[in-house]
Design an enzyme around this catalytic site. Structure first.
Site, PDB file in Angstrom:
ATOM      1  N   ARG A  51     -19.139 -35.551   5.997  1.00 37.70           N
ATOM      2  CA  ARG A  51     -18.461 -34.261   6.127  1.00 37.70           C
ATOM      3  C   ARG A  51     -18.069 -33.796   4.733  1.00 37.70           C
ATOM      4  O   ARG A  51     -17.361 -34.506   4.017  1.00 37.70           O
ATOM      5  CB  ARG A  51     -17.227 -34.396   7.019  1.00 37.70           C
ATOM      6  CG  ARG A  51     -16.411 -33.115   7.208  1.00 37.70           C
ATOM      7  CD  ARG A  51     -15.181 -33.448   8.051  1.00 37.70           C
ATOM      8  NE  ARG A  51     -14.388 -32.283   8.413  1.00 37.70           N
ATOM      9  CZ  ARG A  51     -13.427 -31.761   7.653  1.00 37.70           C
ATOM     10  NH1 ARG A  51     -13.151 -32.290   6.465  1.00 37.70           N
ATOM     11  NH2 ARG A  51     -12.744 -30.706   8.083  1.00 37.70           N
ATOM     12  N   SER A  86     -16.240 -32.050  19.181  1.00 34.20           N
ATOM     13  CA  SER A  86     -14.799 -31.849  19.021  1.00 34.20           C
ATOM     14  C   SER A  86     -14.269 -31.117  20.245  1.00 34.20           C
ATOM     15  O   SER A  86     -14.767 -30.045  20.596  1.00 34.20           O
ATOM     16  CB  SER A  86     -14.514 -31.016  17.769  1.00 34.20           C
ATOM     17  OG  SER A  86     -14.787 -31.748  16.595  1.00 34.20           O
ATOM     18  N   LYS A  88      -7.356 -30.887   7.709  1.00 31.49           N
ATOM     19  CA  LYS A  88      -7.852 -29.687   8.366  1.00 31.49           C
ATOM     20  C   LYS A  88      -6.689 -28.881   8.901  1.00 31.49           C
ATOM     21  O   LYS A  88      -5.786 -29.435   9.532  1.00 31.49           O
ATOM     22  CB  LYS A  88      -8.798 -30.081   9.508  1.00 31.49           C
ATOM     23  CG  LYS A  88      -9.408 -28.923  10.270  1.00 31.49           C
ATOM     24  CD  LYS A  88     -10.349 -29.448  11.352  1.00 31.49           C
ATOM     25  CE  LYS A  88     -10.992 -28.321  12.127  1.00 31.49           C
ATOM     26  NZ  LYS A  88     -11.905 -28.821  13.169  1.00 31.49           N
TER      27      LYS A  88
END
Length: 216
Positions: free
Chosen positions: A44, A113, A143
């Site tokens: 990521r 998710s 995040k």
């Protein structure tokens, strides 16, 4: 029906890479952690462009293969398919679960998710997701999110029959109630990569998965 890759269902640490612009430094940070035995590694990098993402994913793939740790690519089905990664992880705006399954094949790991939404988890599994992820369980700097998951979600998701991933501010100190509620894996970025000793941090997370008492 979801098609889960062959073999036992994974448990343990789901390691997620940080935003790292230097590929050599990324590999140097990840390599010793792979030797500690995380269940999966997710590539990521939200700050990288397409060229750097390709470069880094290509470089991580042989490291993961050598360590026997499946590499999962965040958000990008084409990149996962192009480098032969073990799978892909998709958020709600990152593409269709069924399309990813069709492209990557029946043995790929396709994650979704699901935030704080059990309905989304049910739909993802019906579309072919291998696992579902809930969070954030605790405040996190990785995040920006206003969605907060609860352990009740993990109880409710168990009948889905796929591995459950918990994410968001999870530490070795606060992980036990989440594991007791049914999480199979905890996904971690800063808890490892921002730690003074990342190897020791990985070991502390893995210790939480030791049976029979979940390291109470």
């Amino acid at each position: 029906m979801s098609r889960i890759p062959r073999g036992p269902a994974p448990t343990g640490l789901y390691l997620v890479t940080p935003d790292e612009a230097d590929t050599a430094r990324l590999l140097a940070r990840v390599a010793p952690l792979l030797r500690e035995g995380p269940a999966w590694l997710q590539y990521r990098n939200k700050t990288a462009g397409d060229t750097l993402r390709w470069e880094q994913a290509v470089a991580l793939q042989p490291l993961c293969e050598a360590a026997g740790v499946p590499l999962i690519v965040n958000d990008d089905v084409g990149l996962a398919e192009g480098i032969g990664a073990a799978g892909v992880h998709l958020g709600e705006d990152d593409g269709d679960i069924a399309a990813a399954r069709d492209l990557l094949g029946p043995d790929a790991i396709v994650g979704a998710s699901c935030y704080d939404d059990i309905g989304r988890a049910r739909r993802a599994v019906a579309a072919g997701a291998s696992y579902v992820a809930f969070g954030a369980f605790f405040p996190t700097a990785t995040k920006a999110t206003t969605r907060r998951a609860t352990t009740r979600l993990l109880h409710d998701a168990k009948p889905l029959g796929v591995p459950l991933v918990a994410i968001g501010g999870i530490t070795p100190e606060n992980a036990k109630p989440i594991l007791d509620a049914g999480a199979d894996l905890v996904a971690v970025v800063g808890g490892v990569f921002d730690a003074p000793d990342p190897v020791a941090a990985v070991r502390a997370y893995l210790f939480r998965f030791e049976s029979p008492t979940r390291s109470s």
